[in-house]
Design a protein around this motif. Sequence first.
Motif, PDB file in Angstrom:
ATOM      1  N   UNK A 130      19.209  19.820 -29.396  1.00 39.36           N
ATOM      2  CA  UNK A 130      19.227  19.661 -27.940  1.00 39.36           C
ATOM      3  C   UNK A 130      20.606  19.168 -27.483  1.00 39.36           C
ATOM      4  N   UNK A 131      20.682  18.690 -26.261  1.00 36.92           N
ATOM      5  CA  UNK A 131      21.981  18.310 -25.708  1.00 36.92           C
ATOM      6  C   UNK A 131      22.595  17.136 -26.466  1.00 36.92           C
ATOM      7  N   UNK A 132      21.763  16.241 -26.977  1.00 38.36           N
ATOM      8  CA  UNK A 132      22.299  15.126 -27.758  1.00 38.36           C
ATOM      9  C   UNK A 132      22.915  15.631 -29.063  1.00 38.36           C
ATOM     10  N   UNK A 146      36.313  14.629 -27.411  1.00 41.10           N
ATOM     11  CA  UNK A 146      35.008  14.776 -26.775  1.00 41.10           C
ATOM     12  C   UNK A 146      34.000  13.740 -27.280  1.00 41.10           C
ATOM     13  N   UNK A 147      34.473  12.562 -27.576  1.00 35.83           N
ATOM     14  CA  UNK A 147      33.586  11.509 -28.059  1.00 35.83           C
ATOM     15  C   UNK A 147      33.184  10.589 -26.922  1.00 35.83           C
ATOM     16  N   UNK A 202      27.924  17.150 -32.379  1.00 35.73           N
ATOM     17  CA  UNK A 202      28.835  18.133 -32.962  1.00 35.73           C
ATOM     18  C   UNK A 202      30.186  18.120 -32.239  1.00 35.73           C
ATOM     19  N   UNK A 203      30.143  17.983 -30.917  1.00 32.75           N
ATOM     20  CA  UNK A 203      31.405  17.955 -30.155  1.00 32.75           C
ATOM     21  C   UNK A 203      32.248  16.745 -30.539  1.00 32.75           C
ATOM     22  N   UNK A 204      31.587  15.657 -30.966  1.00 32.66           N
ATOM     23  CA  UNK A 204      32.313  14.429 -31.311  1.00 32.66           C
ATOM     24  C   UNK A 204      33.170  14.589 -32.556  1.00 32.66           C
TER      25      UNK A 204
END
Length: 806
Positions: A41-43, A55-56, A48-50
């Motif tokens: 989900x979005x979390x 993007x953290x 993954x973006x972190x």
Amino acid sequence: MMNREHCRRLHVHPDTNIGELSSKFMLKLRDDLDSNPETCNWRALLDKAADNPNYRFSSADVERKFGSQVYHGSPSNKMLWELGSMGMTAAELVDCLDKLKLESVLMDIKKYEPIVIINQPAERKTVNKGEVLELEVKAIGFPYPRYQWFKENKKDWDILDKEKSSILRIRNVSTSDAGVYCCRLHNGDINSQVEFTEQSTVTVEMSKDPVAYRDTFDDRPSRYDLIPSFEVQPKNVTVQICDGFILECRVLSKYPVIYDWYKNHEIIKRSDQPFYEVKAAYKADMGTYECRARNQLGETMSDVVKVTVMLGKTEEPLVDPVGPTEIEIISNPKTVIIEFGGDCLFSCEARCSIPLVYQWLKDGVPIEGEIKPSLVLKKIQNYDHQGLYTCMVSIPGTKNIRLSYPASLSIKTNDKPEFNPSDKVALLIGNFDYRCESPLSAPKSDVYTMAEIFRSLDFKVVSLLNLTKLEMQSAVEEFVKLIGSEVYAVFYFCGHGFEEEAKCYLVPPDARHGYTIEDCVCAEDVLSQMQNYTETSPALIVLILDICRIRNLQPPTNREQDAMCSNLSNIPMKGNTVFCYATSKGMYAYEDIHNGILVKYLKKYLPKQMSVLDVFTSVQEDIGKESQYYHIQIPEIKSNLLQPRRSLADRISTKGHTKAYNQRTLLWNNAHEKPPSKEIEIPAIKGKVLLEFQTEFSNMLTIFCTVMPMTMGKSLKYHLGCIAHLPKTISIFGSVSQVHDDPPKTKIVLQDLQKLTKDLEVQVFVVNTETKQRYEGPKVNLGKPLVGILDLWKPRRQPIECSESM
């Protein structure tokens, strides 16, 4: 990260900002991330973006920025806008989605990639009886390869029904498992999209004593000397909730080693590093862990260790519930942002067959004495109160425990900006389904885009699609009730329009062929109502008109009607108004595939802390640099602002306006109330349909129908829920789509809710997709949701002639 070769296989340029991706793709991505399980989900996307430090977000920021949207919007929408503003590109987004294996979403942005086998399974494999046999194939391709393992049986091949992953794993291998194996990979329906691995011959030997085995080879190093051997074993870990932990195992090996970490016997990480790290431990991290270290000659399994997560400073570990009683949290606490010295309320509602006990935690530590379903903090003047708050719900005398989702408390700083509006409101109208003109493609996505931006700026947004003339007039009448002293008010229209004698006219979808000004809504009349509804003028009025400004070929048939819409110069000027026109007088306004040209550039600047005039002039400058646009569409700005540094991003302050702010909030909430979730029993299938509701626009209701069994263990995956018997004035936008397989979930979008003349009553039914049999359920009354309650189809007033004085 994706390499450039992979990026060339996208349908868009890899460096495209995600804010410029198509609305269709972003809507589907949003729906999937909002409804997917926690693993994707979005979390999960944020995790993954972190991997990229740019993007953290801290845990507190995640809850404050996005977690609060779970109850009043879409956390995925907010997250995607935030990542876009931070510069995330299409390639970076696709990389994250690839890691989550969100194939259905990626189908809209990635091109087909044929299967390429990177690593073949071992040509020959010898294992001892009782060990674990593993054959692995690594491949890439899109859609992602599907796997099926086979074992040779004389001249035929037997399908290994349960072996459908990239790794064939047989525990406690026996001599009957010896033989020849291969794997079929496919990512399409035609032969060219199918690949087979090379054959692997497996030999099973009787177990040997390593010492005796070594003695037969003199002094040469044996296979048992060269396979990894553990120097450091992982250890049991007990950790406080929200704290981190590291499991470490080190081996001796003359060859490169790969570490496979398992949790509860399921692989969770593969790396060349000898440790597994969790930065913040929660209940889901509890369990047994082990590590398999392997090199090209063999493998070794570590000791099995246990990770226990403790609840703050108590001695009781978090455990799964035991017994027939289940705790269900039906209302989680909500993220709160308060002024310094303000009050805060967190609440948690749970249900169970027996009485429950509550305990509130801050940053994982129990708060002494806070044992009620609600936590009230008054007159907060200490920034130490900021943090993550969670409610623990338990059954007395047992270890049956449930934790709510965390909610953050943030305190606004005392930095005083130059301007503080008492409230911010926006009315956005997009017309595209015309019967008198060619239909438009951009208004829906433009209104959606603008709505998301204004919500992020803390506006109360009313977004409406395809309104008749009467409905547009009624919508303006209702909207101006939200305007008052020191309020920022925005009116945005996207659709067909024209200019006649320095007045702009907005064309409704129901306008007749050969329409004149009599069939349209005058933009200057809208301004007059926004300006004159209250004795005290709003602090800022912005009108954004995304229309053509050429003359209408049809002359008006009623000059009195023409006189009723005053020129801007005839409306009393109050030094608070800005007009932004998509184009100049005598020119057309254009749209591309996804957005109108104006919004394509507006969305870059609107969210920024810039003055409203700087936003519009920046758009002018950008369009002026585009050779394909500047000679056909030149935006125009008209302003009489006496305080030109006002910004749409100015923060709201309700001091001295609290009562009026609360009244406006009640009015807005009344027009945006969704039906509560409903469970509808369908006895014929021994199941039920869960109806859940979301909104994208103020006159469109999204219904999710999830078919679930009445008893645990039963599957209804081939049954789809839907609704029927809609009122004639209401219709389904697009088509019914399936968004989840098991349990099966369908999505239905109802449009034109503003036309409801009575309560919306629908009939629920379920269709078996295999037999095509239909099972009728009861009728369900959904009331008059969203703006349906306002009866916009009713006339409010006769047009009023604007003042002729300055």
